[in-house]
Design an enzyme around this catalytic site. Structure first.
Site: not given
Ligand code: GLN
Length: 486
Positions: A79, A154, A178
């Site tokens: 990532k 994400s 994410s």
């Molecule tokens: N969707 C959540 C956010 O937007 C979690 C994101 C993540 O785990 N990096 O913060």
């Protein structure tokens, strides 16, 4: 025989070890498959083909001399929020579009020591803020199961690539879901370790008290193999914990006899897609058939506050962490300004996308003198209550099981205009980060021909038990073997 790019880590390892295949052959197979499907999936921000082939050649010479570990010569995708020396690390942001880190994250060092093959960097929501990968400053990634749908986020690039066989495995990061949510949307395995289990050194910070790096893999065995390499104490991360790390493959055993599993009723939330619920119920019956004692009456009463707590704490931490992008130290810099302060303002105005700005404003507000007690401090207190719920539940249960997400993968564009709807897609995963616990998402069936993930939550630093539950379920079902029609 299936194609080489379709192999899991453990399958590829076996063939490499027996010298039936070479790492160069395996790597070429994956790279050719990337070339064939990437225009549809768009999982990669950067493809490091030259590096991959060079590393594969080197790995082959080590393997020839008998020097091989389970990850040697296996191609992986990282990532783009994890620093890789000499390879652009963008965080899905214009702000870091041309940032080339001078050092490797600890997890990368560890994987390189096992001679991982670096395929490239995965697309993601900008600074890991989002649930669909549509917040990437570059392009959205498509779900290989249905190209008009999101892969989740994400870590959507990582999950989509593993699902589409564009990588044998990948690393993601998980602040509120994410890793698990995109794994669930793409029918792969996604694991968020206990906070402190895996070093965050070299992980670009979003919300430091919630962030963890973890694997995204084709099956549970692969997940255990990657964990064996990346889990470790690291002096360079003061929140990394010096506990002994077990061999995670030791707990990959069949049957669940005597295991007590709770189903927290607050997670079968309103607004949950009914097919997702039915699919999960069937999966839980399977756990029961395997010998687990299921309690449908488990309860985590503070769950309803988790979303609010997360969206105060995560933006607060983000607003502090992202203050470093001022156009002076590194990254994008807008110099067309008459004074330093204006240059910093313009840098941030043009460098950050709308969701990142929204979070910075939310966080700055929650931390400001007049509102700190009402929001940030209150959220920290409720965080303790949420953690306490889990502590109490784990006096009765060895693991908790929930859906990973209330719905299957949604359509591209469906939620992007409505941040609140987007935030709700993580209701089942964020409480786990708030409490710092380990959790996995595994393939648990299909609803409307789209994957459904089952989340298994464990006690702190007891990753083994959830891997055990996940493995036993996986071995008794075929969901993880299904491949998208790409
Ligand atoms: N969707 C959540 C956010 O937007 C979690 C994101 C993540 O785990 N990096 O913060």
């Amino acid at each position: 025989m299936s194609e080489l790019y379709q192999l899991s880590i453990h399958q590829a390892h076996k063939l490499l070890k027996q010298k039936d295949i070479s790492s160069v052959e395996l790597t070429k197979s994956v790279l050719e498959h990337i070339a064939a499907v990437e225009s549809n999936v768009q999982a990669y921000i950067t493809i490091t083909e030259g590096i991959a082939l060079r590393e594969a050649k080197e790995a082959d010479s080590y393997i020839a001399s008998g020097d091989i570990t389970p990850l040697t010569g296996i191609p992986a995708l990282i990532k783009d929020v994890i620093c890789t020396q000499g390879i652009r690390t963008t965080c899905g942001s214009k702000m870091l579009e041309n940032f080339v880190p001078p050092y490797d994250a600890t997890v990368i060092k560890k994987l390189k020591a096992q001679r991982m093959i670096m395929l490239g960097k995965a697309n993601m929501d900008e600074f890991a803020m989002g649930s669909s990968t549509e917040n990437s400053a570059f392009f959205p990634t498509h779900n290989p199961w249905s190209l008009s749908r999101v892969p989740g986020g994400s870590s959507g690039g990582s999950a989509a690539a593993v699902a589409a066989d564009e990588a044998i495995y990948a690393l993601g990061s998980d602040t509120g879901g994410s890793i698990r949510q995109p794994a669930g949307f793409c029918n792969v395995v996604g694991f968020k370790p206990t906070y402190g289990r895996v070093s965050r050194f070299g992980l670009v910070a979003f919300a430091s008290s919630l962030d963890q790096i973890g694997p995204i893999t084709k099956d549970v065995t692969d997940c255990a193999l990657v964990m064996n390499t990346i889990a470790a104490h690291d002096r360079r991360d003061s929140t990394s914990v010096p506990y002994p790390v077990p061999d995670y493959t030791q707990q990959l055993i069949h049957g669940l006899k005597g295991l007590r599993i709770g189903i927290p009723r607050e997670y079968l939330v309103e607004g949950m897609q009914s097919e997702v619920r039915t699919t999960l119920e069937i999966a839980i019956k399977k756990l029961e058939e395997l010998g687990a004692e299921i309690d449908w009456g488990a309860s985590l009463p503070s769950t309803e506050y988790a979303l609010a707590v997360y969206y105060i704490l995560a933006p607060s931490e983000a607003s502090a962490n992202l203050a470093r992008y001022d156009g002076v130290k590194y990254g994008f810099s807008e110099q067309n300004a008459s004074a330093a302060i204006e240059a910093a303002e313009k840098t941030r105005q043009f460098g950050f996308g709308p969701e990142v700005k929204r979070r910075i404003m939310l966080g700055t507000y929650a931390l400001s003198a007049g509102y700190y007690d009402a929001y940030y401090l209150k959220a920290q207190k409720v965080r303790t209550l949420i953690k306490r719920d889990f502590d109490q539940a784990f006096e009765k249960y060895d693991a908790l099981v929930t859906p990973t997400s209330p719905t299957v993968a949604f359509k591209l564009g469906e939620k992007i205009e409505d941040p609140m709807q987007m935030y709700l897609s993580d209701v089942c995963t964020l409480p786990i980060n708030i409490a710092g616990l380990p959790a996995i998402s595994i393939p648990a069936g299909f609803a409307d021909n789209l994957p459904v993930g089952m989340q298994i939550i464990g006690k702190p630093f007891n990753e083994e038990t959830i891997l055990h539950v996940a493995f036993a379920y996986e071995q008794a079902t075929d969901w993880h073997k299904r491949r998208p029609p790409i």
